[in-house]
Design a protein around this motif. Structure first.
Motif, PDB file in Angstrom:
ATOM      1  N   TRP A 251       0.824  -1.211   0.000  1.00  0.00           N
ATOM      2  CA  TRP A 251       0.000   0.000   0.000  1.00  0.00           C
ATOM      3  C   TRP A 251       0.858   1.262   0.000  1.00  0.00           C
ATOM      4  N   ILE A 252       2.005   1.229   0.656  1.00  0.00           N
ATOM      5  CA  ILE A 252       2.884   2.411   0.623  1.00  0.00           C
ATOM      6  C   ILE A 252       3.445   2.608  -0.787  1.00  0.00           C
ATOM      7  N   GLY A 253       3.856   1.512  -1.422  1.00  0.00           N
ATOM      8  CA  GLY A 253       4.350   1.613  -2.796  1.00  0.00           C
ATOM      9  C   GLY A 253       3.286   2.144  -3.746  1.00  0.00           C
ATOM     10  N   SER A 254       2.029   1.693  -3.565  1.00  0.00           N
ATOM     11  CA  SER A 254       0.932   2.159  -4.413  1.00  0.00           C
ATOM     12  C   SER A 254       0.687   3.648  -4.222  1.00  0.00           C
ATOM     13  N   VAL A 255       0.694   4.093  -2.968  1.00  0.00           N
ATOM     14  CA  VAL A 255       0.477   5.516  -2.675  1.00  0.00           C
ATOM     15  C   VAL A 255       1.579   6.368  -3.288  1.00  0.00           C
TER      16      VAL A 255
ATOM     17  N   ASP B 127      -7.718   2.835 -11.484  1.00  0.00           N
ATOM     18  CA  ASP B 127      -8.438   2.510 -10.263  1.00  0.00           C
ATOM     19  C   ASP B 127      -8.689   1.008 -10.151  1.00  0.00           C
ATOM     20  N   THR B 128      -8.997   0.392 -11.278  1.00  0.00           N
ATOM     21  CA  THR B 128      -9.289  -1.042 -11.271  1.00  0.00           C
ATOM     22  C   THR B 128      -8.042  -1.879 -10.999  1.00  0.00           C
ATOM     23  N   VAL B 129      -6.956  -1.545 -11.671  1.00  0.00           N
ATOM     24  CA  VAL B 129      -5.747  -2.372 -11.606  1.00  0.00           C
ATOM     25  C   VAL B 129      -4.933  -2.102 -10.350  1.00  0.00           C
ATOM     26  N   LEU B 130      -4.768  -0.842  -9.984  1.00  0.00           N
ATOM     27  CA  LEU B 130      -3.875  -0.502  -8.875  1.00  0.00           C
ATOM     28  C   LEU B 130      -4.623  -0.254  -7.568  1.00  0.00           C
ATOM     29  N   VAL B 131      -5.609   0.639  -7.597  1.00  0.00           N
ATOM     30  CA  VAL B 131      -6.264   1.049  -6.352  1.00  0.00           C
ATOM     31  C   VAL B 131      -7.108  -0.074  -5.770  1.00  0.00           C
ATOM     32  N   ARG B 132      -7.990  -0.655  -6.582  1.00  0.00           N
ATOM     33  CA  ARG B 132      -8.895  -1.680  -6.062  1.00  0.00           C
ATOM     34  C   ARG B 132      -8.211  -3.021  -5.867  1.00  0.00           C
ATOM     35  N   SER B 133      -7.223  -3.340  -6.705  1.00  0.00           N
ATOM     36  CA  SER B 133      -6.577  -4.651  -6.617  1.00  0.00           C
ATOM     37  C   SER B 133      -5.451  -4.699  -5.590  1.00  0.00           C
TER      38      SER B 133
ATOM     39  N   LEU C 113      -3.947  -1.354  -3.579  1.00  0.00           N
ATOM     40  CA  LEU C 113      -3.917  -0.351  -2.510  1.00  0.00           C
ATOM     41  C   LEU C 113      -4.970  -0.615  -1.440  1.00  0.00           C
ATOM     42  N   VAL C 114      -6.222  -0.721  -1.833  1.00  0.00           N
ATOM     43  CA  VAL C 114      -7.299  -0.884  -0.850  1.00  0.00           C
ATOM     44  C   VAL C 114      -7.187  -2.206  -0.095  1.00  0.00           C
ATOM     45  N   PRO C 115      -7.028  -3.363  -0.778  1.00  0.00           N
ATOM     46  CA  PRO C 115      -6.896  -4.621  -0.013  1.00  0.00           C
ATOM     47  C   PRO C 115      -5.680  -4.625   0.919  1.00  0.00           C
ATOM     48  N   ALA C 116      -4.540  -4.113   0.443  1.00  0.00           N
ATOM     49  CA  ALA C 116      -3.329  -4.134   1.277  1.00  0.00           C
ATOM     50  C   ALA C 116      -3.492  -3.228   2.493  1.00  0.00           C
ATOM     51  N   LEU C 117      -4.072  -2.041   2.300  1.00  0.00           N
ATOM     52  CA  LEU C 117      -4.276  -1.123   3.422  1.00  0.00           C
ATOM     53  C   LEU C 117      -5.272  -1.709   4.416  1.00  0.00           C
ATOM     54  N   ALA C 118      -6.357  -2.291   3.906  1.00  0.00           N
ATOM     55  CA  ALA C 118      -7.343  -2.908   4.792  1.00  0.00           C
ATOM     56  C   ALA C 118      -6.741  -4.096   5.540  1.00  0.00           C
TER      57      ALA C 118
END
Length: 728
Positions: A381-385, A682-688, A690-695
């Motif tokens: 999630w840090i890498g995605s951000v 959003d589909t490839v990076l954020v939803r797949s 960033l969001v799962p890893a942060l959660a």
């Protein structure tokens, strides 16, 4: 012992056949009426300047006063005849003879001209066209006449307000047919790849097309009653939005239906199970987009206000089609809709695998993604951000302060070429003067102030019929007065769509108000200036409203505070990244001179609302799985079972919005890229990731203050396999 399906009570005839058939027949009737209405949208659609103006701006008020001074609804066409060298006397005579040919067309009042340029290389005519409804046809008649009668070896152009309007209407001509065919073709190919079925893609497309027919019928009715204002811009976005949204909702329902068919042999029971499982996320998603779009009603730009209810009506019809027509067709077709890859019944003891890590029963890319998320959640999630923040840096290069009117049309345009010819041979602002509305008693003082203004080349009062009062022999001596007001035309020294011209208008407004506090300055340049100013104001007002609305809906859906806040922040970051990359592409790859002032707002509304859609689909399933298996296993399970369908939905929506690029209007091409790229991001990076890893990293606290937010007694630390949740 082998597992056998549980015998279920027979489904009543009403549910199995009668209701599905009635629903399909009802939608057939809607399509039968709405389909032909598609070709009638031009009856209630307008692409004139008024449909895009800022409602409360000074330029709009000045335009309203201009209308009071007109005795007809004529629109001027500016005709330019250009030669490589100075006109000879004989050539000037040939040009003068054109006036009779132009007047013979009887398009409006008397043709003015020929007016020779100072360098002698061009002449100009002004030919009024009597009706705004016939501008395109009138301009074409002028061009045909010039093609036959213009002096040999010279270039002839029809430009000005009428010429530019005609070419803009022509650019929108593909909005009804080509755009829809491209969008449907792209979606059909994607669905064939996703489902590997022949019938199911047709069923899903049929749902989308019927939803569009219903939306067209609804929008046509509202426009006919005068409730909304429809233009080519909102008309094109409506088609794309309905096809994309209806297909997305259909994909979600079909995924649940396929899953239900593995649990029962009764297709009607599977339809009802799928409906109950998908209705909440679909309604929440639809409500989010609808309310976000209706927030555009807070805008002061007429074009924004027009799009809000039009697009909201489209989403509403998409939602109803996905929850009524599609289940009805699935109830009638059952497993046959998936042929040749028909879902097989799964034994009861294999339907809900015992979860320890949340990856049980998964395979392929989504197992690998879930494994990465569970092993390195913080790194992911840090890498995605950081990646999204880096992309957002491109926002510093975004030039969304409007573009010249001549750059709006991306294909070859006779009117645009004519504007260039005007600029080469006549005063830069001659074709589009600034218009000053002043009190009759202060007309002389205001006129002198305007003449002395910085950047003003010439100024004069207008008599009846918009004839200038020049003081020359035969010139009118008395200005036209309407309700105590007079009009003054001011020719600027700069091109009307330039930054210098806008600065000159700002100064002129300040100067004339020192003489007449009620004076108004309008015209093409003032309208562009006020549109940009209003668009910036709209960003500041509408963005917080949209975010607040989305946050409330997510809190109600997820019964949480932490998760909704993080989801909203993620889509805002995704929006910034999409706009940053788009700015770099527009400037360096496409070579656009800038972006329409409304592009950032439209991009925000669509990307944030649609981006939250996919998070709703994901997190509603994660919450469902967390109730059964625990938060961390639930996150991985939810990611795995929704990964394919949400990615497919994102690709479909990106493809449909990309289809807007076939319309050669800069605003639509820019919006197409922003939304298509943003949805994929959003589909490839954020939803797949960033969001799962942060959660996963936060764990059960993601659901605070809800029931699931209580600490797990047997929860594993992030990066370790999480045990089965004890809370059911």
């Amino acid at each position: 012992m082998p597992s056998h399906p549980v015998r279920q009570a027979p489904v009543p005839f009403l549910l199995r056949w009668l209701i599905p058939v009635l629903l399909v027949l009802t939608w057939l009737a809607v399509a039968g009426v709405g389909g032909p209405t598609f070709g009638r949208l031009d009856e209630v659609s307008s692409n004139d300047q008024a449909s895009f103006l800022p409602a409360g701006a000074e330029a709009t008020e000045a335009r309203d006063w201009q209308e009071k001074f007109r005795d007809s609804n004529e629109i001027p066409a500016v005709i330019v005849i250009e030669n490589d060298a100075a006109f000879s006397p004989a050539q000037l005579g040939q040009a003068a003879a054109l006036k009779a040919d132009l007047e013979a067309l009887q398009l409006g009042s008397a043709v003015i001209g020929p007016i020779p340029s100072a360098d002698g290389k061009a002449v100009q005519f002004i030919a009024p066209i009597s009706s705004s409804d016939e501008v395109k046809e009138g301009v074409q008649e002028l061009r045909d006449t010039l093609a036959d009668a213009a002096p040999e070896g010279m270039q002839a152009y029809v430009t000005g307000p009428a010429g530019l309007t005609a070419d803009l209407v022509s650019a929108f001509a593909g909005i009804d047919g080509i755009l829809l065919l491209v969008a449907l073709g792209a979606v059909f190919v994607i669905l064939l790849v996703v489902y590997r079925s022949l019938l199911l893609p047709l069923v899903v497309l049929l749902t989308s097309v019927f939803a569009l027919c219903a939306a067209i019928l609804l929008v046509f009715g509202m426009a006919k009653l005068g409730w909304i204002q429809l233009n080519g811009q909102s008309q094109g976005i409506l088609s794309i939005l309905v096809i994309g949204a209806a297909t997305d909702y259909a994909l979600l329902y079909v995924a649940r239906f396929r899953e239900a068919l593995t649990h029962t042999t009764d297709r009607t029971a599977a339809v009802l199970t799928a409906w109950k499982a998908s209705v909440e996320p679909i309604v929440a998603s639809g409500a989010t987009v609808i309310i976000a779009l209706l927030c555009l009603l807070f805008s002061d730009l007429n074009s924004n206000k027009a799009l809000g209810p039009v697009a909201a009506a489209g989403i509403l019809c998409s939602l109803f089609a996905a929850l009524t027509l599609l289940p009805a067709m699935m109830a009638l077709l059952g497993r046959a809709s998936f042929w040749p890859f028909v879902p097989k019944l799964v034994p009861a003891d294999e339907r809900e695998p015992e979860l320890v890590t949340g990856l049980e029963g998964q395979k392929g890319i989504w197992r690998a993604t879930g494994s990465l998320v569970s092993r390195r959640p913080r790194t992911v999630w840090i890498g995605s951000v950081l990646l999204l923040l880096a992309a957002s840096a491109g926002l510093l290069q975004l030039k969304a302060n409007g573009v010249p009117q001549t750059d709006v049309i991306l294909t070859a345009s006779n009117a645009v070429d004519g504007q260039d010819a005007l600029a080469r041979h006549f005063d830069a602002g001659s074709g589009s003067p600034a218009v000053v509305v002043a009190d009759e008693g202060k007309a002389a003082q205001v006129l002198e102030t305007v003449k002395a203004g910085d950047g003003v080349g010439a100024a004069y009062l207008l008599a009846a019929g918009s004839v200038p009062i020049t003081g020359a022999p035969g010139s009118p001596a008395v200005p036209d007065v309407r309700e105590g007001k007079v009009l003054i035309n001011a020719t600027l020294d700069y091109a009307p769509d330039s930054g210098d011209a806008e600065n000159a208008v700002k100064v002129l407004r300040e100067q004339v108000k020192t003489v007449d506090s009620d004076a108004l300055v309008g015209g093409v340049t003032a309208t562009a200036l006020d549109t940009n100013t209003t668009a910036q104001r709209d960003l500041v007002i509408i963005i917080p409203v949209v975010l607040a609305v989305i946050l409330v809906i997510l809190m109600l859906l997820l019964r949480s505070v932490v998760a909704p806040v993080l989801l909203v922040l993620s889509v805002v970051l995704s929006y910034g990244a999409a706009m940053g990359v788009s700015a770099l592409v527009f400037n360096n790859l496409f070579g656009f001179p800038g972006a329409d002032a409304t592009v950032p707002l439209f991009g925000f509304v669509f990307l944030v609302a649609l981006g939250v859609d996919y998070n709703i689909f994901l997190m509603s399933r994660v919450r469902e799985e967390s109730l059964k298996h625990g938060t961390r296993p639930g996150i991985l399970r939810g990611l795995g079972v929704t990964g394919g369908v949400i990615t497919s939905a994102g690709v479909v929506l990106a493809a449909t919005f990309a289809a807007l690029g076939v319309i050669p209007i800069m605003f639509l091409v820019q919006l197409a890229f922003i939304v298509a790229f943003g949805v994929l991001l959003d589909t490839v990076l954020v939803r797949s990731l960033l969001v799962p890893a942060l959660a996963y990293h936060i764990g059960p606290r993601i659901w605070w203050p809800g029931k699931l937010g209580k600490p797990e007694l047997d929860a594993a630390e992030p990066g370790e396999p999480a045990p089965r949740h004890a809370l059911i």
